[in-house]
Scaffold this active site. Structure first.
Site, PDB file in Angstrom:
ATOM      1  CG  ASP A 198      -1.615  -1.265   1.552  1.00  0.00           C
ATOM      2  OD1 ASP A 198      -1.852  -2.047   0.612  1.00  0.00           O
ATOM      3  OD2 ASP A 198      -1.927  -1.507   2.731  1.00  0.00           O
ATOM      4  CD  GLU A 254      -8.737  -3.259  -0.568  1.00  0.00           C
ATOM      5  OE1 GLU A 254      -9.557  -3.473   0.332  1.00  0.00           O
ATOM      6  OE2 GLU A 254      -7.768  -4.005  -0.797  1.00  0.00           O
TER       7      GLU A 254
END
Ligand SMILES: *[C@@H]1O[C@H](CO)[C@@H](O)[C@H](O)[C@H]1NC(C)=O
Ligand SMILES: *[C@@H]1O[C@H](CO)[C@@H](O)[C@H](O)[C@H]1NC(C)=O
Ligand SMILES: *[C@@H]1O[C@H](CO)[C@@H](O)[C@H](O)[C@H]1NC(C)=O
Ligand SMILES: *[C@@H]1O[C@H](CO)[C@@H](O)[C@H](O)[C@H]1NC(C)=O
Length: 527
Positions: free
Chosen positions: A36, A213
């Site tokens: 991420d 997401e």
């Protein structure tokens, strides 16, 4: 004299804009399990910054590390910029950091505790502050900034975007819902979105089709771009798509999927950051992916590749490049057998052990799985085996390696293209699952010890060509039909290098897919 240095160094750095097709010193560009990533350039530091999640089981996700670089090649690790001891309400699952600078302060947005609907526990998106992008960051509010669900969006995966007019927006959302909210200029309280038609809202749902997401928003030439992740993070299909909008409040119209797994390079490529080289139109996508041989869902590594825009503003599909010039002094992506390798003076060399050159069978492999390919590298024999050595010493490239053997015995199945300084020959050959060493072709070449040779393999089906230096005609063109003597034909596998009974140096490794040239159809291709 010191003044002179101080004046010229920043000038030199800013004059050389990093202009690469992929990470030239290899992907992943940092070592360790991370995911991420957020990517930024902070002018106050003249450095690029990457902020990833620590990719371990939830209870171990209690801290964040950062990485910075002046050139996207040499990276410095800044450990533990934030941990749960500095956030009273955060216990675990500290995810997806995003750092923005405003008025000399650095704001780190993070998610913690992975709250679900109906949860009793506190959690969600928090903000921590520091005077420096390397921290230490301290929780700013003693409570989450967004600690509940709105529009079905889990409060995780936040990204903060500062528009040219000074307005700040926070984009976030897990569980397949994307939300935007406005931040006040203190960067730690929410403003109200006023549409100017009598309607106001604190949280606006902007979920594009396919969204799962990981939103990230940036602006280029007046257009707002949002990227997000689709698919499941733990599997191979995790991917990045993007959409555009005329306003930071959306709606973002989905355009295309631009980053996804490549069975030759890696799987699960997603959850990205984007960084622009200041003063240029050079952009990079920074993301995580799973190496091909890894199955643990947390075994994610952080990589970058070039992001190209077409003239109409659309984004070209990202190609995950495979290169290594060892300029970072490291060999992060390589796995080695028997004695190992080290990087010396930006060149990868096999380490010579006390048992002598005569016993050295060194093999280093990338975690790739290419079929038809162009594979090149610079190879030089640094030290030939002793004159008494009967076995032919070899240094070169290996490709379509399917069986790398054990740590102790680097026996493999696959092909090699190598130099022999003693017999002054170049050759293409095959190790057949450790047993036989089959010569496919060879040619004379006056090989000089310590001189570097550029080897290029073009492998299309069973046609294997070796070019040396800048030759336009192959030095060797061999065929492996696999019919004779029922021998194994290797169709895909890892790329790497070997140094058998010599010490050798390797540099400027690059591999990419090739398409079948029409002239070769029927010329020994494996169907
Ligand atoms: C006002 O504008 C917003 C944004 O375009 C829209 O979502 C909302 O429905 C509008 N409200 C009214 C009452 O028209
Ligand atoms: C490599 O690719 C081939 C097909 O091209 C596939 O059969 C094989 O399972 C792959 N190996 C790995 C380790 O992914
Ligand atoms: C196949 O076997 C024959 C007979 O043993 C041998 O002469 C030949 O070299 C072998 N070919 C290969 C490619 O190994
Ligand atoms: C060729 O090799 C395969 C796999 O080892 C084996 O099953 C097969 O019987 C062999 N064929 C011949 C003709 O020897």
């Amino acid at each position: 004299m010191h003044l002179q240095t101080a004046l010229t160094l920043p000038f030199l750095f800013s004059a050389i804009a990093p202009n690469y097709t992929t990470s030239p010193a290899g992907n992943p560009f940092i070592s360790g399990w991370y995911a991420d990533p957020d990517a930024k350039y902070f002018p106050s530091t003249s450095r690029y910054w990457v902020y990833p999640t620590s990719s371990y089981p939830g209870p171990q996700q209690t801290y964040l590390d950062a990485f910075s670089s002046p050139d996207l090649i040499h990276w410095t690790k800044h450990p533990n910029i934030l941990d749960t001891s500095r956030v009273s309400w955060a216990k675990q699952k500290v995810w997806a950091p995003c750092v923005v600078e405003r008025d000399g302060k650095y704001f780190l947005y993070f998610a913690a505790n992975d709250i679900w609907p109906g949860d009793e526990q506190i959690g969600g998106i928090g903000v921590a502050v520091s005077d420096s992008p390397e921290g230490p960051f301290q929780d700013a509010m003693d409570t989450p900034l967004i600690g509940e669900y709105h529009h079905g969006a889990q409060p995780i995966d936040q990204d903060v975007f500062l528009d040219d007019d000074g307005s700040a927006y926070i984009y976030y959302g897990g569980h397949s819902h994307a939300v935007v909210a406005k931040l006040n200029s203190d960067m730690m309280s929410l403003d109200i979105i006023d549409y100017g038609n009598g309607t106001t809202e604190a949280f606006r749902e902007i979920t594009p089709p396919g969204y799962v997401e990981g939103p990230v928003v940036f602006k280029r030439r007046g257009v707002y771009y949002m990227m997000w992740s689709e698919g499941g993070w733990g599997g191979p299909d995790y991917a990045v798509a993007y959409g555009t909008a005329p306003s930071p409040l959306g709606p973002f119209e989905r355009k295309a999927k631009i980053l996804e797994q490549d069975p030759a390079v890696a799987t699960g490529s997603g959850h990205n950051g984007v960084v622009n080289v200041p003063g240029t139109d050079i952009w990079y996508i920074v993301y995580h992916r799973r190496p091909l041989s890894e199955t643990d869902e947390n075994h994610r590594v952080v990589c970058y590749d070039r992001l190209y825009f077409e003239d109409d503003g659309s984004i070209r599909k990202v190609r995950m490049g495979v290169r290594d010039n060892f300029e970072d002094g490291r060999m992060i992506a390589w796995k080695t057998w028997h004695g190992g390798f080290e990087v010396v003076k930006q060149e990868m060399r096999n380490v010579i052990h006390e048992d002598g050159l005569g016993h050295t069978r060194a093999l280093a492999l990338l975690d790739t799985n290419f079929t038809d390919q162009v594979y090149e590298a610079d190879v030089r024999v640094l030290q030939d085996g002793p004159p008494s050595q009967v076995v032919d010493g070899r240094a070169g490239l290996v490709f379509r390696v399917t069986n790398a053997g054990s740590e102790e015995r680097p026996i493999f199945g696959g092909y090699y293209a190598a130099l022999n300084a003693k017999t002054k020959k170049v050759m293409i050959g095959k190790f057949r699952d450790g047993s036989a060493d089959v010569r496919i072709g060879e040619a004379e070449l006056d090989i000089v010890v310590a001189k570097s040779y550029h080897l290029k393999v073009v492998a299309v089906g069973g046609t294997l060509e070796l070019y040396v230096d800048d030759m336009t005609e192959p030095k060797i063109r061999g065929m492996d039909h696999g019919t004779e003597n029922n021998s194994t034909v290797y169709q895909s596998g890892r790329n790497g290098v070997l140094a058998y009974f010599v010490q050798a140096g390797f540099d400027n490794v690059a591999v990419e897919k090739t398409r079948v040239p029409a002239s070769r159809i029927g010329g020994g291709l494996i169907s």
